[in-house]
Design a protein around this motif. Structure first.
Motif, PDB file in Angstrom:
ATOM      1  N   THR A 255     -14.421  29.892  22.161  1.00 16.42           N
ATOM      2  CA  THR A 255     -13.176  29.880  22.920  1.00 16.42           C
ATOM      3  C   THR A 255     -13.436  30.082  24.407  1.00 16.42           C
ATOM      4  O   THR A 255     -12.540  29.918  25.221  1.00 16.42           O
ATOM      5  CB  THR A 255     -12.208  30.979  22.435  1.00 16.42           C
TER       6      THR A 255
ATOM      7  N   LEU B 130      -8.737  23.962  20.614  1.00 18.23           N
ATOM      8  CA  LEU B 130      -9.937  23.514  21.327  1.00 18.23           C
ATOM      9  C   LEU B 130     -10.875  22.806  20.352  1.00 18.23           C
ATOM     10  O   LEU B 130     -11.212  23.356  19.308  1.00 18.23           O
ATOM     11  CB  LEU B 130     -10.672  24.704  21.942  1.00 18.23           C
TER      12      LEU B 130
ATOM     13  N   THR C 149      -8.970  19.799  24.854  1.00 16.84           N
ATOM     14  CA  THR C 149      -7.888  20.758  24.642  1.00 16.84           C
ATOM     15  C   THR C 149      -6.709  20.058  24.021  1.00 16.84           C
ATOM     16  O   THR C 149      -6.118  19.164  24.625  1.00 16.84           O
ATOM     17  CB  THR C 149      -7.467  21.391  25.985  1.00 16.84           C
TER      18      THR C 149
END
Lengths: 658, 88
Positions: free
Chosen positions: A128, A162, A242
């Motif tokens: 992340t 993501l 994203t």
């Protein structure tokens, strides 16, 4: 942008014979036993990347915990087997950088990579936070040829929408990249295969090098950091897509409540209170069971000795002295620790504790230290020795020293029974029955508050006198809230904290048990040494609102606060061994009717218990953590003189007023 | 993108976004800030403050990092009003 690929800083070493005697030679100076291992694997990574979780899932129960030689930085190593080959795994300290070795943990990671030359270094990355983590990846790749990037926490990344193209990432970095979720085991088997292949040289790696030179000037370092992050940003932009998050980012919403002006402090206090309540209430019954069992063993052992015709003094010394001291400490200490430490670790892994440090930093800034001291204090409520060790989380050497020296002002588990007993018998008794239990609880809370006030006051004093210096910098990462791995926590907090503390306590409690037995059983002119000694100490004891027996009990029970009251009762009743009384009424009869305790005695004793000298395990730990006999002496004598001064003032003032 | 004049990071309010221009810190402090990604050109966002107003949490390179006012005053930034191309 063109990227230079300078030649490797370190030529690939020759492979040594299988069974790797080379591993042993290289790891022995670092205190790691690599006997019988074929390959050495290092785990590197930023803090909070799940590196420890990965380490645990690789090594299982086969791990060895200690310190790096000459450093107060924890070291964990373990091993696993794959298709007949043995792999030694070394968990390097979590660091943000590795090239410049500005901090102890960076120095350790750097020199391990350079000197121990692991056969494969696994760089654990938080998916992340790819851009930030790539900074360390680039730095590690400067130091080693053989590396694998472990793209951990991909489940969390998926939830955030993501998607990371790990193939492209691997091509760009020149080393294999394996997505994993260490907590659930997802991808671990793939990781093992790739690590094995890289370690054996079957999988060639050509790490991308930015041409950074370690150990250069501040100016060069600035340029290097810029270059690293420019590359990291560009690479992350290429490989991370994203999308739409699968779930809300509730973490930030929680943070706004947990750190708010209105709820911040109540939530922290409630969390802490819940831990204490669970510890005290939860430990009660297991403690009784354990005591019943251990004292049963004492009866069995002593009757066995008698049956074998052993002399009475030997039975007494071994069973009613040495063993009884040990059994007493274990039964009082073990259950609360076994409950407190895992609970504390759960809050830690949840991400709650960094928020506590964040909320309280301002308060500690005012006394010249920092918010992380609050966490070391919270740990001290479990055990001051563990609290002193936990001061390692504080970067600034000065703040760390202050936190170490003041940790003993928060009462540990071993002191609660004394405080609760005093609150119940003396304070509660002065109130109408309806309010009695409330008054008892309030008096214990008040004692704790006195301890916290002493911590702040002494920290303030130290930071303005002997430890005066630059205000420390405080940079704290607030990791995302994460579901703790309870099974792993139960294991690690038991091994790392509970067993270690217990081991040291046992080493100290057994000799203390022996000494206490001797004191009450050796006599001169018809009176026991304990009686002589307590009479000698009586004038000093009276001056500070206590008496000679209490001071003697504190003196000889220094190995463990748990046996202070039993020692005191032994001296009072002339029992000849650590003693307990069966009911509060009986206790009251002994203390009040026979030995003239008053509310003032109880107040002074509560005060003394909170402020007094740390137990010998804590003093020893202060010595180990500071590496200085002088600071260990300060850590022991400062609280003692403060306790004597405070009780003296209270006792004299009370006597003047009445 | 519209830009303000140059201000210290510490003057941002929660929700404000900015670009890092320069660091006035040195030694270990500078090193740690650089390690965490406060390099010139990086995007930062002021996220929330602590109950007593100091320290304050900033988002930098995706991570949440708390800085004291003493540190955030040493980082010069220029405000950005609109979302940049890369998002926060």
């Amino acid at each position: 942008m063109t990227v230079q690929r300078p030649p490797a800083l370190f030529s690939r070493r020759k492979r040594l014979e299988p069974g790797c005697t080379g591993c042993q030679v290289r790891l022995a100076p670092l205190g790691i036993d690599a006997a019988g291992c074929d390959f050495v694997i290092a785990l590197a990574g930023n803090p909070n990347t799940g590196k420890s979780t990965l380490f645990n899932s690789l090594t299982g129960l086969k791990q060895h915990v200690g310190n790096w030689p000459g450093k107060t930085v924890a070291r964990a190593s373990g091993a696993f087997e794959l298709r007949g080959k043995r792999y030694k795994v070394v968990d390097l300290p979590g660091t943000y950088s590795v090239l410049w070795a500005a901090r102890a943990e960076e120095e350790i990671a750097r020199s391990f990579l350079l000197q121990a030359r692991p056969d494969c270094t696994v760089i654990v990355v938080d998916s992340t936070l790819l851009e930030r983590n790539l900074s360390l990846v680039f730095q590690v790749l400067e130091l080693t040829d053989r590396a694998v990037v472990c793209l951990n926490l991909v489940d969390e990344a998926r939830r955030k929408g993501l998607v990371i193209d790990h193939q492209v990432l691997a091509d760009e970095l020149g080393v294999p990249v394996v997505p994993t979720v260490a907590r659930t085991g997802e991808g671990i088997q793939d990781l093992l295969e790739v690590v094995a292949a890289v370690a054996a040289g079957g999988l060639e790696t050509h790490p991308r090098r930015l041409g950074l030179l370690p150990g250069t000037s501040a100016e060069k370092r600035r340029e290097a950091a810029q270059l690293i992050y420019r590359e990291a940003q560009a690479l992350a932009a290429r490989v991370v897509r994203t999308g739409v998050p699968a779930a809300d980012d509730w973490g930030e919403r929680i943070d706004r409540v947990v750190t708010s002006k209105i709820w911040g402090f109540p939530i922290m206090l409630a969390g802490l209170a819940a831990i204490f309540w669970l510890t005290i209430v939860g430990a009660n019954y297991p403690s009784q069971l354990l005591a019943a069992f251990l004292f049963g063993v004492e009866r069995l052992g002593s009757s066995l000795f008698q049956a074998l015709g052993a002399p009475g003094w030997l039975t007494g010394f071994v069973w009613h002295g040495t063993y009884r001291g040990l059994a007493w400490v274990v039964s009082v200490m073990l259950p609360p620790m076994a409950i407190f430490f895992p609970l504390f670790t759960i809050l830690e892994n949840l991400g709650f504790l960094p928020r506590v440090a964040f909320n309280l930093d301002r308060l500690f800034q005012r006394v010249g230290t920092q918010g992380k001291q609050a966490l070391t204090m919270a740990m001290g409520f479990g055990c001051n020795a563990a609290g002193v060790v936990s001061c390692r989380i504080i970067d600034s050497p000065r703040d760390k020293l202050i936190a170490i020296l003041t940790n003993t002002f928060v009462p540990c588990n071993g002191r609660y029974p004394t405080l609760i007993m005093l609150g119940t018998i003396f304070v509660a008794a002065s109130f109408p029955p309806a309010y009695a239990s409330l008054a008892a609880a309030a008096s214990v809370v008040a004692a704790v508050l006195v301890g916290i006030a002493a911590t702040l006051l002494v920290s303030w004093g130290l930071s303005r006198t002997v430890l005066r210096g630059e205000p420390s910098s405080f940079v704290l990462e607030l990791p995302p809230y994460r579901r703790p791995n309870v099974k792993q926590i139960l294991y690690t907090s038991f091994v790392d904290r509970t067993l270690l503390v217990l081991e040291r306590a046992v080493l100290m409690a057994a000799p203390a048990g022996a000494l206490i037995w001797l004191l009450s059983n050796l006599s001169w002119e018809g009176r026991s040494l304990a009686l002589w000694a307590s009479e000698l100490l009586d004038p000093l004891g009276r001056a500070v609102g206590l008496d000679g027996a209490i001071l003697l009990a504190y003196g000889v029970a220094i190995p463990a606060n748990e046996i202070v009251v039993p020692t005191m009762l032994m001296i009072y009743t002339g029992a000849g061994m650590l003693a307990d009384v069966s009911s509060l009424a009986q206790l009251r009869a002994v203390l009040v009717d026979q030995h003239g305790w008053t509310l003032l005695t109880a107040l002074c004793l509560m005060l003394f218990s909170v402020l007094h000298n740390p137990c010998s395990t804590t003093i020893w730990t202060i010595y180990k953590e500071t590496g200085s006999k002088r600071w260990a002496a300060v850590g022991a004598l400062l609280p003692l003189s403060l306790a004597l001064a405070a009780t003296f003032l209270v006792a004299q003032a009370a006597r003047l007023l009445t | 993108m519209t830009e303000d004049s140059i201000v210290p990071l510490g003057s941002l309010r929660p929700g404000d976004r900015a670009w890092v221009l320069s660091l006035a810190a040195d030694g270990a402090e500078e090193a740690r800030l650089l390690d965490l990604g406060f390099t010139p050109g990086s995007a930062v966002e002021c996220v929330f403050g602590s109950p007593m107003g100091d320290p304050i949490a900033y988002r930098v390179r995706g991570a949440l990092v708390a800085l004291r006012r003493a540190q955030s005053e040493k980082i010069m930034v220029t405000r950005r009003v609109q979302q940049p191309h890369r998002g926060g």
